[in-house]
Design a protein around this motif. Structure first.
Motif, PDB file in Angstrom:
ATOM      1  N   VAL A 210     -30.612  26.871  40.487  1.00 17.47           N
ATOM      2  CA  VAL A 210     -29.987  27.642  40.196  1.00 17.47           C
ATOM      3  C   VAL A 210     -29.230  28.445  39.624  1.00 17.47           C
ATOM      4  N   GLY A 211     -30.585  28.612  38.440  1.00 17.51           N
ATOM      5  CA  GLY A 211     -30.278  29.990  37.881  1.00 17.51           C
ATOM      6  C   GLY A 211     -30.270  29.523  36.282  1.00 17.51           C
ATOM      7  N   VAL A 212     -30.767  30.084  35.838  1.00 20.49           N
ATOM      8  CA  VAL A 212     -30.538  30.019  33.800  1.00 20.49           C
ATOM      9  C   VAL A 212     -28.925  31.038  34.245  1.00 20.49           C
ATOM     10  N   TRP A 213     -28.171  31.077  34.515  1.00 20.80           N
ATOM     11  CA  TRP A 213     -26.850  31.598  34.963  1.00 20.80           C
ATOM     12  C   TRP A 213     -26.085  30.324  34.804  1.00 20.80           C
ATOM     13  N   GLN A 214     -25.957  29.210  34.942  1.00 25.34           N
ATOM     14  CA  GLN A 214     -25.448  28.076  34.412  1.00 25.34           C
ATOM     15  C   GLN A 214     -25.680  27.678  33.270  1.00 25.34           C
ATOM     16  N   ILE A 215     -26.853  27.767  32.830  1.00 30.70           N
ATOM     17  CA  ILE A 215     -26.937  27.720  31.121  1.00 30.70           C
ATOM     18  C   ILE A 215     -25.752  28.166  30.084  1.00 30.70           C
ATOM     19  N   ARG A 216     -26.208  29.595  30.597  1.00 29.01           N
ATOM     20  CA  ARG A 216     -25.371  30.295  29.521  1.00 29.01           C
ATOM     21  C   ARG A 216     -23.595  30.698  29.523  1.00 29.01           C
ATOM     22  N   GLU A 217     -23.186  30.196  31.135  1.00 30.05           N
ATOM     23  CA  GLU A 217     -21.824  29.559  31.810  1.00 30.05           C
ATOM     24  C   GLU A 217     -21.594  29.162  30.592  1.00 30.05           C
ATOM     25  N   SER A 218     -22.509  27.789  30.373  1.00 26.46           N
ATOM     26  CA  SER A 218     -21.833  25.944  30.324  1.00 26.46           C
ATOM     27  C   SER A 218     -21.404  26.420  28.592  1.00 26.46           C
ATOM     28  N   VAL A 219     -23.409  26.788  27.979  1.00 26.76           N
ATOM     29  CA  VAL A 219     -22.993  27.283  26.795  1.00 26.76           C
ATOM     30  C   VAL A 219     -21.362  27.645  26.222  1.00 26.76           C
ATOM     31  N   ARG A 220     -21.296  29.325  27.238  1.00 27.33           N
ATOM     32  CA  ARG A 220     -20.416  29.790  26.991  1.00 27.33           C
ATOM     33  C   ARG A 220     -18.750  29.406  26.477  1.00 27.33           C
ATOM     34  N   ASP A 221     -18.895  28.362  27.890  1.00 19.45           N
ATOM     35  CA  ASP A 221     -17.500  27.773  27.946  1.00 19.45           C
ATOM     36  C   ASP A 221     -17.540  26.141  27.162  1.00 19.45           C
ATOM     37  N   ALA A 222     -18.465  26.230  26.450  1.00 21.75           N
ATOM     38  CA  ALA A 222     -18.866  24.364  25.967  1.00 21.75           C
ATOM     39  C   ALA A 222     -17.381  24.653  23.950  1.00 21.75           C
ATOM     40  N   PHE A 223     -18.142  26.427  23.904  1.00 18.72           N
ATOM     41  CA  PHE A 223     -16.935  26.683  23.379  1.00 18.72           C
ATOM     42  C   PHE A 223     -15.847  26.942  22.849  1.00 18.72           C
ATOM     43  N   ASP A 224     -15.084  26.769  24.091  1.00 18.95           N
ATOM     44  CA  ASP A 224     -14.151  27.396  24.250  1.00 18.95           C
ATOM     45  C   ASP A 224     -12.699  25.986  24.429  1.00 18.95           C
ATOM     46  N   GLY A 225     -13.984  24.905  24.637  1.00 17.65           N
ATOM     47  CA  GLY A 225     -12.722  23.634  24.481  1.00 17.65           C
ATOM     48  C   GLY A 225     -12.592  23.561  22.569  1.00 17.65           C
ATOM     49  N   GLU A 226     -11.607  22.301  22.135  1.00 20.82           N
ATOM     50  CA  GLU A 226     -11.744  22.147  21.151  1.00 20.82           C
ATOM     51  C   GLU A 226     -13.070  21.483  20.662  1.00 20.82           C
ATOM     52  N   PRO A 227     -13.304  21.435  18.993  1.00 22.10           N
ATOM     53  CA  PRO A 227     -14.547  20.711  19.189  1.00 22.10           C
ATOM     54  C   PRO A 227     -14.747  18.954  18.000  1.00 22.10           C
ATOM     55  N   ALA A 228     -15.288  18.335  18.582  1.00 16.21           N
ATOM     56  CA  ALA A 228     -15.378  16.842  17.232  1.00 16.21           C
ATOM     57  C   ALA A 228     -15.498  17.130  16.003  1.00 16.21           C
ATOM     58  N   VAL A 229     -15.577  16.758  15.136  1.00 11.49           N
ATOM     59  CA  VAL A 229     -15.859  17.239  13.828  1.00 11.49           C
ATOM     60  C   VAL A 229     -17.388  15.971  13.342  1.00 11.49           C
ATOM     61  N   ALA A 230     -18.314  16.539  12.485  1.00 12.55           N
ATOM     62  CA  ALA A 230     -18.614  15.028  12.045  1.00 12.55           C
ATOM     63  C   ALA A 230     -18.897  15.081  10.629  1.00 12.55           C
ATOM     64  N   GLU A 231     -19.817  13.988   9.529  1.00 10.23           N
ATOM     65  CA  GLU A 231     -19.743  14.126   8.492  1.00 10.23           C
ATOM     66  C   GLU A 231     -20.562  15.648   8.057  1.00 10.23           C
ATOM     67  N   THR A 232     -21.806  15.568   8.574  1.00  6.67           N
ATOM     68  CA  THR A 232     -23.043  16.466   8.378  1.00  6.67           C
ATOM     69  C   THR A 232     -23.587  16.402  10.184  1.00  6.67           C
ATOM     70  N   PHE A 233     -24.949  17.620   9.574  1.00  5.12           N
ATOM     71  CA  PHE A 233     -24.722  17.604  11.093  1.00  5.12           C
ATOM     72  C   PHE A 233     -26.012  15.810  11.037  1.00  5.12           C
ATOM     73  N   HIS A 234     -26.381  15.419  10.308  1.00  2.00           N
ATOM     74  CA  HIS A 234     -27.571  14.790   9.949  1.00  2.00           C
ATOM     75  C   HIS A 234     -26.469  13.159  10.666  1.00  2.00           C
ATOM     76  N   ASP A 235     -24.802  12.792  10.991  1.00  2.57           N
ATOM     77  CA  ASP A 235     -24.296  12.042  10.901  1.00  2.57           C
ATOM     78  C   ASP A 235     -24.499  12.612  12.559  1.00  2.57           C
ATOM     79  N   ALA A 236     -23.770  13.940  12.757  1.00  3.47           N
ATOM     80  CA  ALA A 236     -23.821  14.164  14.151  1.00  3.47           C
ATOM     81  C   ALA A 236     -24.914  13.771  15.550  1.00  3.47           C
ATOM     82  N   VAL A 237     -26.045  13.876  14.454  1.00  5.77           N
ATOM     83  CA  VAL A 237     -27.394  13.725  15.511  1.00  5.77           C
ATOM     84  C   VAL A 237     -27.481  12.534  15.654  1.00  5.77           C
ATOM     85  N   ARG A 238     -27.126  11.521  14.692  1.00  7.89           N
ATOM     86  CA  ARG A 238     -27.552   9.962  15.042  1.00  7.89           C
ATOM     87  C   ARG A 238     -26.253   9.084  15.871  1.00  7.89           C
TER      88      ARG A 238
END
Length: 429
Positions: free
Chosen positions: A361-389
């Motif tokens: 449908v176009g890259v607009w859905q990627i742009r808007e999805s990432v924009r929208d993700a930041f409007d939500g409440e995030p989870a917290v991880a100990e470190t970047f490594h921990d988050a990826v695991r």
């Protein structure tokens, strides 16, 4: 919220609905094509003269520098013309792939072949196209077509590269009203000593979204006089995302880093998005996973496709190699969120396109999805490594395969047990 609790709370209902829609896609597409054909047959007069309202334009890239310049306009639904233009509103309204097909198949693309050098061209078809692109509202137009619209949609569904409407060559085109042009656009248009990058940034800072700006760039209305030319729509979208992204990256170069590792998730149209932001200087990577049976990896019995591109603190010196326009669209959403918070971070975005993503449908859905993700409440991880695991079990790929493909994930220190998480690594070859 801890990341493990965050993952447990993610609902799967949307994915189930999208898979059902994907199974029924051929029926939906056929119905929209039939409805569009009927509407055009009822609306066009014998001499194929069309009165409509144009919300947008299109510039093709085939045979560059002699390109196809097009005016996009619905026929039979002129009062709702603005709803046919691709904008972030489609995301806010929860458009499905099905909805995008309905809009796009209802747009007539009236085209004329034109050389891209159009700095002084303000009459004829190209002049009409430029007026449509610069106006702040859809413009009433009159089109003279030299043939009946061709849908070019017959044949197997898998041959359809993207949802699109009928196309007709235009003998004439004219605007039948006095369009209103925003003052900021008039300023960039009149100043032909202004480099395109500066004009793009100027418009963005004055509240124009990238959708508006790429239309203006596409019709050759930005930049220094000798450089003003038609820009194929696909190129202009990426150019604007990249230019605005570079500007935003500059605004956070001296900003303090975020103070903890945060993880956001969202899903849309059969795409899952994970955004991991960790303390540190600016760094960015987009990793795309495309499931067998999805639109860009159509063999249902094939292997998972992986693509990745990244940049460090100083950005990139060249165009990305694997993720194309998706990279710049996702990066823009990330940089907007960081600039809004006056923070910098190292950010890892994972996009998983499932088999439910059955049409591009176009890259607009990627742009808007990432924009929208930041409007939500995030989870917290100990470190970047921990988050990826902890994310790996949510993805169709093993930690070993992830580390082989991703520059940022390759830095994750993992014990042997982590290499078996997330499924069979053979799926990612």
């Amino acid at each position: 919220m801890r990341l493990d609790e965050y993952v447990d709370d993610i609902e799967q209902d949307d994915s189930v609905a999208l898979r059902k829609l994907a199974e029924e896609k051929s029926y939906a597409v056929t119905e929209y094509i039939d409805d569009a054909r009927t509407r055009f047959d009822e609306t066009l007069t014998d001499d194929t003269l069309v009165g409509s309202t144009a919300p947008s334009v299109f510039v093709g890239r085939s045979s560059y520098p002699n390109v196809s310049a097009g005016v996009l306009a619905p026929v039979g639904d002129e009062n709702d013309a603005e709803a046919y233009a691709t904008t972030g509103e489609w995301y806010q309204q929860g458009f499905s792939i099905d909805d995008v097909f309905e809009r796009r198949t209802g747009l007539l693309n009236s085209t004329r072949r034109s050389n891209v050098d159009v700095y002084d061209v303000w009459d004829g078809f190209v002049g009409t196209q430029r007026e449509v692109a610069l106006a702040d509202d859809p413009v009433d137009i009159e089109l003279g077509l030299d043939d009946r619209p061709g849908f070019d949609l017959d044949g197997p569904l898998e041959d359809i590269a993207a949802p699109r409407g009928p196309r007709a060559f235009a003998e004439s085109a004219r605007v039948t009203e006095n369009p209103s042009v925003p003052r900021a656009i008039e300023k960039t248009l009149s100043d032909d000593d202004w480099r395109a990058e500066g004009a793009i940034t100027y418009l963005y800072r004055r509240g124009f979204d990238v959708y508006d700006i790429n239309n203006v760039l596409s019709v050759g209305a930005l930049g220094e006089a000798e450089n003003r030319r038609l820009v194929p729509t696909r190129w202009s979208i990426t150019a604007v995302d990249d230019t605005v992204g570079q500007y935003l990256r500059g605004t956070i170069r001296n900003a303090p880093p975020i103070d903890r590792t945060l993880v956001w998730h969202t899903s849309y149209m059969g795409n899952d998005y994970w955004v991991v932001a960790a303390p540190g200087d600016w760094e960015f990577e987009l990793l795309e996973l495309k499931a067998p049976g999805s639109i860009w990896n159509p063999d249902p019995d094939g292997q998972l496709y992986m693509a990745a591109d990244n940049e460090g603190y100083d950005g990139r010196s060249g165009y990305v190699e694997e993720t194309s326009g998706a990279y710049y669209a996702a990066r823009l959403g990330v940089l907007e969120a960081l600039a809004d918070r006056d923070r910098q971070a190292k950010v890892f975005v994972v996009r998983y396109a499932t088999e439910a993503y059955w049409a591009p449908v176009g890259v607009w859905q990627i742009r808007e999805s990432v924009r929208d993700a930041f409007d939500g409440e995030p989870a917290v991880a100990e470190t970047f490594h921990d988050a990826v695991r902890q994310l790996v079990p949510q993805l169709p790929v093993s930690m070993a395969a992830l580390r082989r493909k991703s520059t940022m994930a390759a830095g994750v220190q993992a014990d042997l047990s982590a290499f078996g998480a997330g499924g069979d690594s053979s799926r990612s070859r």
